[in-house]
Motif scaffolding. Sequence first.
Motif, mmCIF file in Angstrom:
data_model
loop_
_atom_site.group_PDB
_atom_site.id
_atom_site.type_symbol
_atom_site.label_atom_id
_atom_site.label_comp_id
_atom_site.label_asym_id
_atom_site.label_seq_id
_atom_site.Cartn_x
_atom_site.Cartn_y
_atom_site.Cartn_z
ATOM 1 N N UNK A 1 0.818 -1.222 0.000
ATOM 2 C CA UNK A 1 0.000 0.000 0.000
ATOM 3 C C UNK A 1 0.849 1.269 0.000
ATOM 4 N N UNK A 2 2.174 1.117 0.034
ATOM 5 C CA UNK A 2 3.053 2.277 -0.110
ATOM 6 C C UNK A 2 3.490 2.941 1.180
ATOM 7 N N UNK A 3 3.364 2.249 2.315
ATOM 8 C CA UNK A 3 3.723 2.873 3.595
ATOM 9 C C UNK A 3 5.179 3.338 3.649
ATOM 10 N N UNK A 4 6.082 2.457 3.229
ATOM 11 C CA UNK A 4 7.509 2.799 3.289
ATOM 12 C C UNK A 4 7.841 3.886 2.263
ATOM 13 N N UNK A 5 7.294 3.733 1.065
ATOM 14 C CA UNK A 5 7.554 4.711 0.009
ATOM 15 C C UNK A 5 7.059 6.103 0.411
ATOM 16 N N UNK A 6 5.877 6.162 0.995
ATOM 17 C CA UNK A 6 5.316 7.460 1.405
ATOM 18 C C UNK A 6 6.155 8.105 2.507
ATOM 19 N N UNK A 7 6.595 7.306 3.459
ATOM 20 C CA UNK A 7 7.437 7.849 4.541
ATOM 21 C C UNK A 7 8.713 8.453 3.948
ATOM 22 N N UNK A 8 9.356 7.708 3.057
ATOM 23 C CA UNK A 8 10.611 8.185 2.464
ATOM 24 C C UNK A 8 10.370 9.401 1.573
ATOM 25 N N UNK B 1 -2.781 7.171 -2.876
ATOM 26 C CA UNK B 1 -2.285 7.690 -1.595
ATOM 27 C C UNK B 1 -1.185 8.740 -1.774
ATOM 28 N N UNK B 2 -0.712 8.894 -3.022
ATOM 29 C CA UNK B 2 0.233 9.967 -3.278
ATOM 30 C C UNK B 2 1.654 9.558 -3.605
ATOM 31 N N UNK B 3 1.906 8.265 -3.790
ATOM 32 C CA UNK B 3 3.242 7.847 -4.220
ATOM 33 C C UNK B 3 3.458 8.325 -5.655
ATOM 34 N N UNK B 4 4.469 9.142 -5.857
ATOM 35 C CA UNK B 4 4.665 9.796 -7.163
ATOM 36 C C UNK B 4 5.129 8.828 -8.248
ATOM 37 N N UNK B 5 5.954 7.851 -7.870
ATOM 38 C CA UNK B 5 6.475 6.897 -8.844
ATOM 39 C C UNK B 5 6.145 5.487 -8.366
ATOM 40 N N UNK B 6 5.262 4.800 -9.095
ATOM 41 C CA UNK B 6 4.842 3.453 -8.711
ATOM 42 C C UNK B 6 4.733 2.598 -9.968
ATOM 43 N N UNK B 7 5.355 1.421 -9.930
ATOM 44 C CA UNK B 7 5.463 0.571 -11.110
ATOM 45 C C UNK B 7 4.822 -0.784 -10.841
ATOM 46 N N UNK B 8 3.936 -1.202 -11.732
ATOM 47 C CA UNK B 8 3.285 -2.498 -11.617
ATOM 48 C C UNK B 8 4.012 -3.528 -12.465
ATOM 49 N N UNK B 9 4.911 -4.285 -11.832
ATOM 50 C CA UNK B 9 5.659 -5.328 -12.534
ATOM 51 C C UNK B 9 6.301 -6.244 -11.507
ATOM 52 N N UNK B 10 6.808 -7.363 -11.972
ATOM 53 C CA UNK B 10 7.588 -8.256 -11.120
ATOM 54 C C UNK B 10 9.018 -7.735 -11.026
ATOM 55 N N UNK B 11 9.627 -7.842 -9.865
ATOM 56 C CA UNK B 11 11.016 -7.390 -9.715
ATOM 57 C C UNK B 11 11.944 -8.162 -10.657
ATOM 58 N N UNK B 12 11.594 -9.396 -10.964
ATOM 59 C CA UNK B 12 12.469 -10.223 -11.801
ATOM 60 C C UNK B 12 12.520 -9.748 -13.249
ATOM 61 N N UNK C 1 -0.597 -1.116 -6.578
ATOM 62 C CA UNK C 1 -0.035 0.064 -7.242
ATOM 63 C C UNK C 1 -1.100 1.152 -7.406
ATOM 64 N N UNK C 2 -2.346 0.768 -7.657
ATOM 65 C CA UNK C 2 -3.433 1.761 -7.718
ATOM 66 C C UNK C 2 -3.583 2.479 -6.385
ATOM 67 N N UNK C 3 -3.539 1.711 -5.298
ATOM 68 C CA UNK C 3 -3.641 2.296 -3.964
ATOM 69 C C UNK C 3 -2.461 3.227 -3.686
ATOM 70 N N UNK C 4 -1.266 2.801 -4.057
ATOM 71 C CA UNK C 4 -0.072 3.644 -3.878
ATOM 72 C C UNK C 4 -0.262 5.000 -4.555
ATOM 73 N N UNK C 5 -0.712 4.958 -5.793
ATOM 74 C CA UNK C 5 -0.882 6.202 -6.547
ATOM 75 C C UNK C 5 -1.971 7.076 -5.927
#
Length: 236
Positions: A67-74, A97-108, A91-95
């Motif tokens: 949900x972007x807790x760590x990203x929002x804090x930083x 909530x105000x996360x400016x850069x959020x990417x929907x993909x697998x880290x791999x 990622x929809x929730x992150x955006x």
Amino acid sequence: MADIFGKALMDYHHGNYSEDIKTYSSLDEEDVIPLPYLFRDFKEMPKLEQKALKLAYGRILDIGCGAGNHALYLQNNGFEVTGLDNSVGAISVCKERGVKSAVNTSILTYDKEKFDTLLLLMNGIGLAGSLDNLDPFLQHLASLLQPKGQILLDSSDIIYMFEQDDEDGGYWIPDNGKYYGEVTFTMEYKGEEGEPFDWLYVDFNTLQNACEANGLNCELVMSGKHFDYLAKLTKT
């Protein structure tokens, strides 16, 4: 594939909270993930997470951002941070909530940029899935690092979940050819069940050995109260 996790986050974020996520594991454990916990602020985070966020620097990639807790804090503390999650709903929730850069993909499959800090919190190293996949997973993470970058991750040694032998203090671990920290989970939310997925809990010594084999230093930053720990990985 059903986005169980994302649907639950969306419901909670939009005020439709009525139940939590149920989890079932190959360890015969049934548990719940309380949705309010997935929206916690810094004061509500475990000490390991707080420590990791204090150690983060430079351009940051928050892997499995939820949900972007760590990203929002930083972000609120002036850092340039990207949240990454393979859940569309997350990622929809992150955006929202105000996360400016959020990417929907697998880290791999992510290889767009390099970062000074990679965050894998809430046992983010579990995304490796199995011990056999840990080497390529670490190599991929290292490829996303700037030369003096760092990987901050927490995990748990789940040896405590197995029966202990009173005579010698050892543990009874099933002899099924698998590392005891390899677990398969299934999530259920509002009667809908997701696809099973593999998850890895890795003890610190095993992580340290894997790092050494892949050109990474592995430093134990902090131990938690319940077999959990925070580690810092850097390139050698």
